[in-house]
Design a protein around this motif. Sequence first.
Motif, PDB file in Angstrom:
ATOM      1  N   TRP A 442       0.560  86.780  23.377  1.00 39.84           N
ATOM      2  CA  TRP A 442       0.276  85.949  24.541  1.00 39.84           C
ATOM      3  C   TRP A 442      -1.124  86.235  25.069  1.00 39.84           C
ATOM      4  CZ3 TRP A 442       3.703  82.592  23.942  1.00 39.84           C
ATOM      5  CH2 TRP A 442       4.985  82.947  23.543  1.00 39.84           C
ATOM      6  N   HIS A 443      -1.553  87.475  24.968  1.00 42.42           N
ATOM      7  CA  HIS A 443      -2.919  87.809  25.363  1.00 42.42           C
ATOM      8  C   HIS A 443      -3.914  87.109  24.444  1.00 42.42           C
ATOM      9  CE1 HIS A 443      -6.559  90.332  25.765  1.00 42.42           C
ATOM     10  NE2 HIS A 443      -6.128  90.537  27.011  1.00 42.42           N
ATOM     11  N   PHE A 444      -3.587  87.054  23.156  1.00 45.81           N
ATOM     12  CA  PHE A 444      -4.451  86.379  22.190  1.00 45.81           C
ATOM     13  C   PHE A 444      -4.556  84.887  22.502  1.00 45.81           C
ATOM     14  CE2 PHE A 444      -4.387  83.912  18.168  1.00 45.81           C
ATOM     15  CZ  PHE A 444      -5.699  84.132  17.778  1.00 45.81           C
ATOM     16  N   ILE A 445      -3.405  84.235  22.772  1.00 47.90           N
ATOM     17  CA  ILE A 445      -3.413  82.798  23.079  1.00 47.90           C
ATOM     18  C   ILE A 445      -4.205  82.525  24.358  1.00 47.90           C
ATOM     19  CG2 ILE A 445      -1.941  80.880  23.802  1.00 47.90           C
ATOM     20  CD1 ILE A 445      -1.887  81.396  20.821  1.00 47.90           C
ATOM     21  N   THR A 446      -4.018  83.376  25.362  1.00 43.76           N
ATOM     22  CA  THR A 446      -4.742  83.194  26.622  1.00 43.76           C
ATOM     23  C   THR A 446      -6.252  83.266  26.405  1.00 43.76           C
ATOM     24  OG1 THR A 446      -2.905  84.172  27.850  1.00 43.76           O
ATOM     25  CG2 THR A 446      -5.053  84.087  28.960  1.00 43.76           C
ATOM     26  N   ASN A 447      -6.683  84.239  25.614  1.00 43.56           N
ATOM     27  CA  ASN A 447      -8.116  84.380  25.355  1.00 43.56           C
ATOM     28  C   ASN A 447      -8.662  83.202  24.551  1.00 43.56           C
ATOM     29  OD1 ASN A 447      -8.097  86.759  26.713  1.00 43.56           O
ATOM     30  ND2 ASN A 447      -8.531  88.069  24.969  1.00 43.56           N
ATOM     31  N   VAL A 448      -7.862  82.692  23.598  1.00 43.20           N
ATOM     32  CA  VAL A 448      -8.301  81.537  22.816  1.00 43.20           C
ATOM     33  C   VAL A 448      -8.500  80.328  23.731  1.00 43.20           C
ATOM     34  CG1 VAL A 448      -7.620  79.881  21.035  1.00 43.20           C
ATOM     35  CG2 VAL A 448      -7.336  82.329  20.639  1.00 43.20           C
ATOM     36  N   CYS A 449      -7.528  80.098  24.623  1.00 35.97           N
ATOM     37  CA  CYS A 449      -7.659  78.974  25.565  1.00 35.97           C
ATOM     38  C   CYS A 449      -8.883  79.164  26.472  1.00 35.97           C
ATOM     39  CB  CYS A 449      -6.399  78.851  26.419  1.00 35.97           C
ATOM     40  SG  CYS A 449      -4.943  78.332  25.468  1.00 35.97           S
ATOM     41  N   ALA A 450      -9.100  80.414  26.898  1.00 40.91           N
ATOM     42  CA  ALA A 450     -10.257  80.681  27.749  1.00 40.91           C
ATOM     43  C   ALA A 450     -11.552  80.415  26.997  1.00 40.91           C
ATOM     44  CB  ALA A 450     -10.216  82.128  28.234  1.00 40.91           C
ATOM     45  N   ILE A 451     -11.565  80.752  25.722  1.00 42.91           N
ATOM     46  CA  ILE A 451     -12.768  80.511  24.907  1.00 42.91           C
ATOM     47  C   ILE A 451     -13.044  79.021  24.793  1.00 42.91           C
ATOM     48  CG2 ILE A 451     -13.669  80.633  22.552  1.00 42.91           C
ATOM     49  CD1 ILE A 451     -12.322  83.390  22.339  1.00 42.91           C
ATOM     50  N   ILE A 452     -12.003  78.262  24.422  1.00 39.51           N
ATOM     51  CA  ILE A 452     -12.186  76.813  24.231  1.00 39.51           C
ATOM     52  C   ILE A 452     -12.583  76.135  25.542  1.00 39.51           C
ATOM     53  CG2 ILE A 452     -11.026  74.660  23.607  1.00 39.51           C
ATOM     54  CD1 ILE A 452      -9.290  76.316  21.684  1.00 39.51           C
ATOM     55  N   GLY A 453     -11.815  76.436  26.600  1.00 37.39           N
ATOM     56  CA  GLY A 453     -12.105  75.810  27.888  1.00 37.39           C
ATOM     57  C   GLY A 453     -13.453  76.240  28.441  1.00 37.39           C
ATOM     58  N   GLY A 454     -13.760  77.529  28.308  1.00 37.74           N
ATOM     59  CA  GLY A 454     -15.023  78.019  28.846  1.00 37.74           C
ATOM     60  C   GLY A 454     -16.213  77.439  28.122  1.00 37.74           C
TER      61      GLY A 454
END
Length: 482
Positions: A442-454
């Motif tokens: 879940w930490h990995f998915i959160t960071n991926v979303c943050a990368i894409i959105g950011g």
Amino acid sequence: MVSTSKIKSVDFYRKIPRDLTEASLSGAGLSVIAALSMMFLFGMELSNYLSVSTSTSVIVDQSSDGDFLRIEFNISFPALSCEFASVDVSDVLGTNRLNITKTIRKYSIDPDLRPTGAEFHSGPVGKVIKHGDETDEEYSEGSASLTAQNFYKYSHQHAILVVNFFAPWCYWSTRLKPSWEKAAKIIRERYDPELDGRIVMAKVDCTEEGELCRRHHIQGYPSIRIFRKGSDVRDDHGHHDHESYYGDRDTDTLVTTMETLVAPIPLESQRLALENKSDSTADHIKRPAPRTGGCRIEGFVRVKKVPGNLVISARSGSHSFDPSQMNMSHVISHLSFGRKIAPRVMSDMKRVLPYIGGSHDRLNGRSYISHPSDSNANVTIEHYLQVVKTEVITTRDHKLVEEYEYTAHSSLVQSLYIPVAKFHFELSPMQVLVTENRKSFWHFITNVCAIIGGVFTVAGILDSVLHNTMRLMKKIELGKNF
């Protein structure tokens, strides 16, 4: 019933008609850069997710292997005979175990550390050797005195030659002397060397014939050797094939043993003594003599988890040793503490190798050589070992890997007594705990979303700033023209 228009009103992502949007070259460049940035950051995040980080802490020792610790070793002594090599263990609680044999194996080795035969068996431990009571009686010399000049003449002239290698200063040699001379006189009368010649009892003074004694690897006094005609043949390495006598040393026992040795040998066929294999002498009083002066000692001992000593030395309850002639030089092939990790388990857990002590056995492969001389005699070689336990807790398969590491400091110490090789060990009350830490999915998915959105948001801001700047520059340029 909720209408479709009301549902559409909560849409976060309202669409702009395509004919109202405008594509630009700068926007296309930023989009490519944003896409590449997303891919790069996603790859870095994926690599970080798949890798395992570790945290190290020092805690009070919580060993799961009980109150005892296993010490495994393989040590070669080029100048210590297996005949007298003894492994002893002691600790601060008063434990004192001498001459451990149950878990120890010994092999005779040559000066190049190569084994010269099968495992050397020391025989029964703790046997009290009986001596005669003739110390106050008068006796005459009955044994032949041998020197380097006449030794091999005697050994090839008689079917059996039994030799007492002694030192005049030795207490046990003095105890043996009257019984030996009386037994030799009886045997000489029964088997006249001139008429019979099947057996002769002799003696060698090792203080006078030092080279002869060294040639036969005599390290303890008295050492009784049985030489059979034809069997004491030198091979390529100068080894000898003969036997050592470990039985009682009173006159009656010596005479009985000599009678037993000579009985199978017919008077008329002493030339064939080697071919006669029958010998009813009890195995516990004679065994093959060490073929060389060195010994490799391997095996393990179990010790309590308190400061203690592992000592390897020359030991005998019925022999004396000359400290100036003892050389405790040794080569340590292996020395480790605790249970070794099985190769199969190790191959499955290569990622924990940097954290466990397989590469930290500080003494493995090291040599400690003392060259005997007038200025370097009676040298005890001591090793001081600080032992620390390391545990690695893995997160992938929840296995506990534990191993002991140690640091070592060694020194050569002049001793007034018989030199030894001594290993002082002290276990730390603390242990090192290494824990593997893996990031959650879940930490990995959160960071991926943050990368894409950011990246998407930042790229949008840059595109807006760039687009507005270009529009402003165009307006200024148009204003100047008018």
